[in-house]
Each structure stands twice: as C-alpha cells, then as structure tokens.
Design a protein around this motif. Structure first.
Motif: not given
Length: 247
Positions: A219-221, A191, A212, A195, A223-224, A216-217
């Motif tokens: 989705v978080e990627m 992450f 990844v 970023k 969303q970033l 969940e990971e």
C-alpha cells in the motif's frame, strides 16, 4: 483499493535454481498460474518457456489474468538481437508484458548509445504488438546517481521516439530479484530507490519488484505512485499476511 490489480505474481526460478526436476518445476509454475487465476491477480510473471502454458490455462479458465515474461534475464548483457529474438518468440506464444533487463553494466561502462538503442528497439517491438514494456534497471547494482541517470535515460528515449498516448505502456522496473548482494543488503525495491525512480521516470510508470513482503508495504508503494508490484508472495500480501519470500 483492489490491491490484487497491482500485483504481478511472480515465479522465475529455473528447475536447477529451485533444486527440482523439470517436471516438478513445471508443476510449481502451473500452481502459480492457477493461484493467479483463482485470486484474480493482475498478471502472472514467468519464464519465457512457460508463456504458452500460461496462455492455455488462462484461456481455458476464461480468466482476465495477463501474462508477463522476462527478457535477457537476469543479467541483461545479451546482444540486442538476442533480446529482440527472445521477445519476438514470447509475443508469438501469447505474452502481454515484456520485462526486459537493460544492460546496466554497459550503462555503468559509459556505453550510453548502445543502451539507448536497446531501449528504443525493445520498446518499439513491444509497442508495435500492443504489449506492455518494462525496463528492469537492477537498482542493487547501481548507486543513487546511476539510478537517476538510467531511469532518466529510459524516459528520454521513450519521450523522444514514441507518442504521448503510449507513455503509460512503458515502465521502469526496479529489480530482477536475482542480483547477488552482500549479506543483508536489499537486492530489490526499497522506498528510497523507488522514490528516486518515481522522481525521474515521470510520465512513465514505475514497477517495484522484489522486497515488498506485506500488505502495508504494498500500500505504501502504491501511495508513493507505483503502478505495479512484482512479488512471489502475491497471495500472502493480498491476504494481509507477512510473506517469507525473498522476492
């Protein structure tokens, strides 16, 4: 969210790396291609010598899965002519995405103009044939400052030489998944590194590759701000399972 359309299902091991015969390894590739077709993943990412096989299988299945391959993989230290020759052959074989490994060691040595030239020429070749181009920077081989600099270099070459409507066709990608790191140190996307890439690649999109392993990971990627995720465990991620893959 249709997470499958973010997933580049990936198998990049040679027969020797997989400790298989060529015939056995080709069967693994066939299974991966079929899995991508059956699950309607965005893309199947394979070695250049398997592109024609993927093209044949996807056409026969009347599937929309696209085909990606890696160029000058995994070190990225071949000549510019080597890179362009390998990419040209992949284009002839029906590839859709060209994932070049940038010569990150040359960049670290300060050979900036040579790196700019390969980014320009490799991107020009891909875009001229209406392909998606991705530049793998190998984040595990770089410190944070170098990640920022190399991401910005790629962005600046693209902005200076290509039209705005083509920016979304040129990605900065985190990792090969084959870089050797000390025990326990991540060799793919984290992450923190993603970023940094996102902050310095805009308006170019970013692909997170390696590391990844869960829905969940992923989705978080996304969303970033990540637009694609490279993984050898696409089915597990799509199904909400925890992958045991190291890529």
């Amino acid at each position: 969210m249709n997470i499958k359309q973010y997933l580049d299902s990936t198998y990049l091991k040679t027969a020797a790396q997989a400790n298989l015969s060529e015939k056995e390894n080709t069967k693994v590739v066939e299974n991966c291609i079929q899995e991508a077709i059956d699950n309607d993943f965005k893309l199947i990412m394979i070695r250049p010598d398997k592109v024609a096989l993927a093209k044949k299988m996807i056409q026969e299945a009347n599937s929309k899965v696209t085909i990606g391959t890696v160029i000058d993989f995994p070190e990225g230290n071949g000549t510019l002519e080597d890179k362009l020759g390998e990419a040209t052959q992949a284009i002839k074989n029906g590839v859709d995405d060209l994932d070049y490994v940038v010569d990150y060691e040359a960049f670290k040595r300060g050979e900036i103009e040579a790196v700019k030239e390969q980014v320009f020429e490799g991107t020009k070749l891909g875009l001229a044939h209406n392909k998606i181009v991705k530049w793998i920077i190998e984040v595990a081989a770089l410190d944070n400052h170098q990640i920022v600099q190399l991401t910005a270099l790629i962005k600046n070459v693209v902005i200076a030489n290509f039209s705005e409507k083509e920016y979304d066709k040129v990605f900065v990608k985190s990792s090969t998944g084959f870089y050797k790191t000390p025990e326990g140190v991540p060799n793919g996307a984290t992450f923190a590194t993603i970023k940094l890439m996102l902050e310095n690649s805009c308006p170019l999109p970013v692909k997170a590759a390696g590391g990844v392993r869960t829905y969940e990971e992923a989705v978080e990627m996304i969303q970033l701000g990540v637009k694609r995720i490279g993984t050898s465990a696409a089915k597990a991620i799509a199904n909400g399972e925890i992958a045991n893959s190291n890529y």
